[in-house]
Design a protein around this motif. Sequence first.
Motif, short mmCIF file in Angstrom:
data_model
loop_
_atom_site.label_atom_id
_atom_site.label_comp_id
_atom_site.label_asym_id
_atom_site.label_seq_id
_atom_site.Cartn_x
_atom_site.Cartn_y
_atom_site.Cartn_z
N LEU B 24 0.83 -1.30 -0.10
CA LEU B 24 -0.02 0.09 -0.05
C LEU B 24 1.02 1.19 0.05
O LEU B 24 1.97 1.14 0.71
CB LEU B 24 -0.85 -0.03 1.19
CG LEU B 24 -1.99 -1.02 1.25
CD1 LEU B 24 -2.61 -1.00 2.65
CD2 LEU B 24 -3.05 -0.91 -0.01
N GLN B 25 0.43 2.18 -0.87
CA GLN B 25 1.15 3.52 -0.62
C GLN B 25 0.44 4.85 -0.59
O GLN B 25 -0.56 4.98 -1.48
CB GLN B 25 1.92 3.43 -2.09
CG GLN B 25 3.38 3.46 -1.99
CD GLN B 25 4.10 3.22 -3.57
OE1 GLN B 25 3.14 3.08 -4.44
NE2 GLN B 25 5.14 3.51 -3.30
N ALA B 26 0.72 5.63 0.29
CA ALA B 26 0.12 6.78 0.45
C ALA B 26 -1.39 6.70 0.40
O ALA B 26 -2.14 7.55 -0.39
CB ALA B 26 0.45 7.91 -0.70
N GLY B 223 -1.94 -0.79 -5.20
CA GLY B 223 -1.55 -0.57 -3.60
C GLY B 223 -1.85 0.86 -3.60
O GLY B 223 -1.53 1.35 -2.57
N ALA B 224 -2.75 1.68 -4.33
CA ALA B 224 -3.18 3.03 -4.36
C ALA B 224 -4.58 3.35 -4.47
O ALA B 224 -5.19 2.43 -5.25
CB ALA B 224 -2.28 3.96 -5.39
N ILE B 225 -5.01 4.15 -3.91
CA ILE B 225 -6.69 4.48 -4.22
C ILE B 225 -6.51 5.49 -5.41
O ILE B 225 -6.07 6.43 -5.37
CB ILE B 225 -7.11 5.31 -3.01
CG1 ILE B 225 -7.36 4.27 -1.78
CG2 ILE B 225 -8.48 6.05 -3.44
CD1 ILE B 225 -7.80 4.79 -0.60
N VAL B 226 -7.26 4.92 -6.34
CA VAL B 226 -7.32 5.65 -7.63
C VAL B 226 -8.53 6.53 -7.75
O VAL B 226 -8.50 7.28 -8.71
CB VAL B 226 -6.75 4.73 -8.78
CG1 VAL B 226 -5.46 4.44 -8.92
CG2 VAL B 226 -7.81 3.57 -8.98
N LYS B 227 -9.59 6.20 -7.29
CA LYS B 227 -10.81 6.99 -7.35
C LYS B 227 -11.50 6.26 -6.25
O LYS B 227 -11.77 5.32 -5.44
CB LYS B 227 -11.57 6.40 -8.61
CG LYS B 227 -12.49 7.17 -8.98
CD LYS B 227 -12.80 6.79 -10.60
CE LYS B 227 -13.77 7.96 -11.13
NZ LYS B 227 -13.85 7.72 -12.56
#
Lengths: 266, 287
Positions: B24-26, B223-227
């Motif tokens: 997971l990232q940021a 690993g990132a929330i894109v939306k």
Amino acid sequence: MFTKVILGRYVPIDSVIHRLDPRSKLVLSLYFIVLVFFANNWQSYAFLAATTLATILLTKVQLKFFWEGIRPLIFIIILTVLLQIVFSAGGTVYWHWGIFSITSMGLVNGVYVFMRFFLIICMSTVLTLTTPPLLIADAVESLMKPLLKIKVPVYEIALMLSIALRFIPTLMDETQKIMNAQRARGVNFSSGSLIKRVKSIVPILIPLFISAFNRAEDLATAMESRGYRGGDHRSKFRILKWRGADTIACVGLAAITAGLFLLRLL
Amino acid sequence: MGQIELNNVDYKYQPDTPFEATALQAINFTVETGSYTALIGHTGSGKSTLIQLIDGLIKPTSGEVTVVDHHLTATSNSKDLDQLRKNVGIVFQFPESQLFEETVLKDIAFGPKNFGKTDAEATAIAKKSMALVGLTADFAEKSPFDLSGGQMRRVAIAGVLALEPEILILDEPTAGLDASGQAQIMNLFKQLNVEQGITIILVTHNMEDVAKYANQVYVLNHGAIVKSGTPREIFANQQWLMENYLTVPVTTRVAQKLIDKGYSFDEFPLTVAELSQKLIPKLKGEQ
């Protein structure tokens, strides 16, 4: 929980050692372990250490991995070395108290024992880091073939070994999953009295046993439905091939043996 | 400030070893009390890691996780994590693999007992939970291993509900169940959400469920929330979803086809009920 264990892990990269036949790697690493016990002076240990280092460099695996392999055993090594130092007699006595004494012979023995541990662990780590577990199982099967003559069920043993190796990661994942589920229901694995901690293993062990048996049954059915009827009269998909490099490795180890016995004479 | 708050959270598996992997990232993630949040994303996008962080099963590598009034950072000790778990219940994928007690009732009472309830209290809660998931009283003394897969699933879910959590995390709770079982279980969760105000986080690949139940959606990718947004906002852009390896509910696909043919909707329909409600007057008008 199991993430720190590096022993028995395979690192998939390409190197001279990786390409060797698993049979030669298995035999040679066992042979090397025996060889380590023949070293009896500084020169011979230095010589074996140099060959080990050369082998490690040939694998192209980062040195960090080997350190990870030794780390869990460091306590045993230190304990053995200390016992060796404190209880060996002979030579100049530097310190003495009751049955304990530190002597020059004791120190030398301590260093030797340390070297033995170190070399053996490094060489076995070379084997496991460069050989996929399934190939090790194949090598064991191939090397056990002569035992067929005395009615040892070699094929069944090899199949058991392959299946066992294949399911180690699966069962580890399963354990982690069940542990998480029970922790989410309030089980605490890391605190409380010893009895309480032992009791907290039950909610992991029972589901794990059940899932292992279920898995075994499903796998057996699946194997039968694909036409498996027992060990004999089956062909092999992974064929082990003896190459020039394997012969060179054997010759190399023979040369090392010769070198070692020359150094013993010094 | 929501009930669950993740502030710039990173998570790495096996940090500082040769096998280090960033999961997971940021991550910035907020869930309001009483909301129904869906987490979607293709396999390996970090959904499971995220829900483990929320339940304190793992600690963030950096950043801060806040759940109700517990704050977790990389340096929190495990006592804080135990505290946090009292507020959160997780139904893991295939939760029937966590059953272990001799009887159904004992298994359901296991969780409350761990969190300090007396035997009598735990048994009372367990009976209540059994009724909630639709298990009759004659199941109480049966061994959980004599039940069918669907019944075992209900027992496992009852075991989690017995913790009386404020926040309920569901990781594909209906995977492998038959159609009627799926509908029953999903309706139960919606009912808990509406009637008892339990906050729900649903991890799923089933877009129909997202459209039908959720009021907030987070899309994870690598690993990132894109939306993030309401289901209507997320499903309005079908092209974008396809590019992110996700699908859209059948209803929205039908609606899109109708739009392509010249129909227009004032609000993009998500569920079968919504679509039919909007189509009926149009069809009548055309006659």
